[in-house]
Scaffold this motif. Structure first.
Motif, PDB file in Angstrom:
ATOM      1  N   GLN A   1      80.266   6.690  22.912  1.00 22.87           N
ATOM      2  CA  GLN A   1      79.613   6.072  21.751  1.00 22.87           C
ATOM      3  C   GLN A   1      78.161   5.688  22.032  1.00 22.87           C
ATOM      4  O   GLN A   1      77.297   5.794  21.156  1.00 22.87           O
ATOM      5  N   ASN A   2      77.875   5.232  23.239  1.00 22.57           N
ATOM      6  CA  ASN A   2      76.521   4.812  23.586  1.00 22.57           C
ATOM      7  C   ASN A   2      75.941   5.654  24.730  1.00 22.57           C
ATOM      8  O   ASN A   2      75.136   5.177  25.523  1.00 22.57           O
ATOM      9  N   ALA A   3      76.335   6.911  24.777  1.00 21.72           N
ATOM     10  CA  ALA A   3      75.943   7.772  25.890  1.00 21.72           C
ATOM     11  C   ALA A   3      74.435   7.929  26.017  1.00 21.72           C
ATOM     12  O   ALA A   3      73.902   8.043  27.127  1.00 21.72           O
ATOM     13  N   GLU A   4      73.734   7.888  24.884  1.00 22.25           N
ATOM     14  CA  GLU A   4      72.279   8.091  24.929  1.00 22.25           C
ATOM     15  C   GLU A   4      71.539   6.935  25.586  1.00 22.25           C
ATOM     16  O   GLU A   4      70.343   7.046  25.902  1.00 22.25           O
ATOM     17  N   CYS A   5      72.236   5.822  25.823  1.00 21.69           N
ATOM     18  CA  CYS A   5      71.604   4.657  26.461  1.00 21.69           C
ATOM     19  C   CYS A   5      71.499   4.811  27.981  1.00 21.69           C
ATOM     20  O   CYS A   5      70.863   3.973  28.635  1.00 21.69           O
ATOM     21  N   TYR A   6      72.097   5.848  28.528  1.00 19.46           N
ATOM     22  CA  TYR A   6      72.131   6.027  29.981  1.00 19.46           C
ATOM     23  C   TYR A   6      71.276   7.221  30.401  1.00 19.46           C
ATOM     24  O   TYR A   6      71.118   8.190  29.654  1.00 19.46           O
ATOM     25  N   ASP A   7      70.759   7.126  31.613  1.00 19.08           N
ATOM     26  CA  ASP A   7      69.984   8.249  32.154  1.00 19.08           C
ATOM     27  C   ASP A   7      70.880   9.424  32.514  1.00 19.08           C
ATOM     28  O   ASP A   7      70.450  10.580  32.472  1.00 19.08           O
ATOM     29  N   ALA A   8      72.118   9.111  32.899  1.00 23.24           N
ATOM     30  CA  ALA A   8      73.043  10.180  33.293  1.00 23.24           C
ATOM     31  C   ALA A   8      74.472   9.779  32.961  1.00 23.24           C
ATOM     32  O   ALA A   8      74.849   8.603  33.082  1.00 23.24           O
ATOM     33  N   VAL A   9      75.257  10.760  32.545  1.00 23.44           N
ATOM     34  CA  VAL A   9      76.691  10.582  32.329  1.00 23.44           C
ATOM     35  C   VAL A   9      77.405  11.393  33.397  1.00 23.44           C
ATOM     36  O   VAL A   9      77.144  12.598  33.561  1.00 23.44           O
TER      37      VAL A   9
ATOM     38  N   PHE B   1      73.772   4.691  34.773  1.00 22.89           N
ATOM     39  CA  PHE B   1      74.824   5.705  34.751  1.00 22.89           C
ATOM     40  C   PHE B   1      76.035   5.246  33.935  1.00 22.89           C
ATOM     41  O   PHE B   1      76.407   4.073  33.971  1.00 22.89           O
ATOM     42  N   LEU B   2      76.653   6.215  33.259  1.00 25.53           N
ATOM     43  CA  LEU B   2      77.948   6.015  32.622  1.00 25.53           C
ATOM     44  C   LEU B   2      78.935   6.903  33.368  1.00 25.53           C
ATOM     45  O   LEU B   2      78.793   8.132  33.390  1.00 25.53           O
ATOM     46  N   LEU B   3      79.909   6.280  34.008  1.00 27.69           N
ATOM     47  CA  LEU B   3      80.925   7.008  34.775  1.00 27.69           C
ATOM     48  C   LEU B   3      82.228   7.016  33.986  1.00 27.69           C
ATOM     49  O   LEU B   3      82.766   5.956  33.655  1.00 27.69           O
ATOM     50  N   ILE B   4      82.728   8.200  33.667  1.00 18.84           N
ATOM     51  CA  ILE B   4      83.949   8.350  32.870  1.00 18.84           C
ATOM     52  C   ILE B   4      85.031   8.975  33.746  1.00 18.84           C
ATOM     53  O   ILE B   4      84.891  10.114  34.210  1.00 18.84           O
ATOM     54  N   LEU B   5      86.116   8.231  33.970  1.00 13.96           N
ATOM     55  CA  LEU B   5      87.184   8.657  34.872  1.00 13.96           C
ATOM     56  C   LEU B   5      88.523   8.766  34.150  1.00 13.96           C
ATOM     57  O   LEU B   5      88.737   8.140  33.104  1.00 13.96           O
TER      58      LEU B   5
END
Length: 309
Positions: free
Chosen positions: A223-231, A180-184
Motif C-alpha cells: 500500500q505504501n511501497a512508493e515511500c521506500y527506496d527499495a522493496v 527498505f520494505l521487507l516482505i516475508l
C-alpha cells in the motif's frame, strides 16, 4: 563367475563364518593379518556382500528417507526436485536406496519410523519447532536438515541465507537506497528468519511485513511501497506477485532474496543462492557418513569379544 558366499570364503581360508563376517564389517576384534587375508581373497574372487544379509545382520535397511514439504508451491518445486534427485543419486553411489515421503505434521514420519523404513532422514525444509525433528531426535535416528536447526543432533546443511541477504542489502545501499520494505512469507520457515536477520544486519531503516502468502497479502503489504527506496521480497513467489500487482515505476528498486529462473528476464536485483544439487549431495553424504560411523557394538560388548584366529 558364480557369486560366492561367506561360507565359501570361510571354507577356502579355513576360518569360521563369524570371523570372515567380522573381518569384513570391522565389528569385533580380528587380527589385522586375518583381515588382510580375507580382503585379499574376496578381491581376487569378486565377492560382493549380500545386502539383505547385511541389513539383517546390522539391523539396517540400507535406505535413507527424504521428506519433501507437502505444502511446496509450484514455484518451489524445481528447488526441491533438484535437491531430492541429488540426494537420491548420492545415496545410490553409497549403496543406499531412498524412500520419499511428505514433510507434514509428523504422521508420515511416525509410520516410517515404526516400520524401520530408513536408517536416517533428510528434511528438505527447515521449520521452527518442527515435530519431525523432535520425533527423529527422540528416537535417536540420524537426520540432516537443509537449512538451520537448533537441535544439537541435526546435521544442518547451511544455505548461507543470512549472509546472502546481508550482501544484497549492502548492494542496494550502494545503489542509493536507505529505507527498505521487507516482505516475508511464513516465519516458521527458518530460511525467512535467516533472511530477515541478514537484511537487519546491514540496514537500520527497515519495515518488515511477514506472513505474506497470497495475492491479497501482497497487495496489502504494498500500500505504501512508493515511500521506500527499495522493496525486498523474501522469495521469488512474493517477488513475482509484486511484479504482477504493482505498475511499472511505482517501486524504485525491487529485489528478491532468492534467485530464481522465474526472475531472470526482469529488472529484479537478486541475492546469491546455493545450488540445490550441491545441498542435496552434501546432506546425503553427511547423513550416510553418520549412519556408517554409528557404533554397532556397545563398549561392554566390545570388551567381552575375544580376539579370534
Amino acid at each position: 563367475m558364480e557369486s560366492i558366499t561367506l561360507s565359501d570364503v570361510a571354507d577356502a581360508l579355513g576360518l569360521s563364518v563369524t570371523t570372515v563376517s567380522r573381518a569384513l564389517s570391522g565389528k569385533g576384534r580380528v587380527a589385522e593379518s586375518t583381515q588382510e587375508l580375507v580382503r585379499s581373497y574376496i578381491s581376487e574372487h569378486s565377492y560382493r556382500p549380500n545386502r539383505n544379509a547385511q541389513a539383517l545382520s546390522l539391523k539396517r535397511s540400507f535406505c535413507i528417507g527424504v521428506l519433501v514439504p507437502m505444502d511446496a508451491l509450484v514455484n518451489e518445486v524445481w528447488f526441491f526436485h533438484r535437491a531430492l534427485m541429488s540426494a537420491v543419486r548420492t545415496a545410490s553411489s553409497f549403496g543406499y536406496d531412498t524412500v520419499v515421503s511428505v514433510h507434514d505434521e509428523g504422521d508420515s514420519l511416525k509410520s516410517l519410523i515404526s516400520t524401520r523404513k530408513a536408517d536416517g532422514y533428510i528434511l528438505l525444509r527447515a521449520i521452527e519447532n518442527d515435530v519431525n525433528v523432535h520425533l527423529l531426535s527422540s528416537a535417536d535416528i540420524p537426520f540432516a536438515v537443509i537449512g538451520t536447526s537448533a537441535n544439537e543432533k541435526a546435521i544442518a546443511v547451511a544455505c548461507g541465507d543470512e549472509d546472502n541477504a546481508s550482501r544484497l542489502t549492502d548492494k542496494l545501499i550502494s545503489m542509493g537506497a536507505s529505507s527498505f520494505l521487507l516482505i516475508l512469507g511464513d516465519m516458521r520457515h527458518t530460511v525467512n528468519l535467516e533472511r530477515q536477520r541478514g537484511v537487519l544486519r546491514s540496514a537500520s531503516d527497515v519495515d518488515v511485513i511477514s506472513g505474506v502468502i497470497g495475492k491479497e497479502d501482497i497487495e496489502r503489504a504494498l500500500q505504501n511501497a512508493e515511500c521506500y527506496d527499495a522493496v525486498i521480497a523474501g522469495d521469488d513467489l512474493i517477488c513475482s506477485g509484486i511484479l504482477e500487482s504493482v505498475p511499472a515505476g511505482r517501486i524504485k528498486l525491487l529485489a528478491s532474496l532468492y534467485p530464481s529462473p522465474l526472475l531472470r528476464h526482469t529488472d529484479v536485483i537478486m541475492a546469491e543462492g546455493n545450488d540445490p544439487t550441491s545441498l542435496g549431495e552434501t546432506a546425503a553424504t553427511l547423513l550416510i557418513d553418520r549412519i556408517n560411523n554409528r557404533k554397532e557394538i556397545s563398549g561392554n560388548d566390545m570388551k567381552n569379544t575375544e580376539m579370534e584366529e
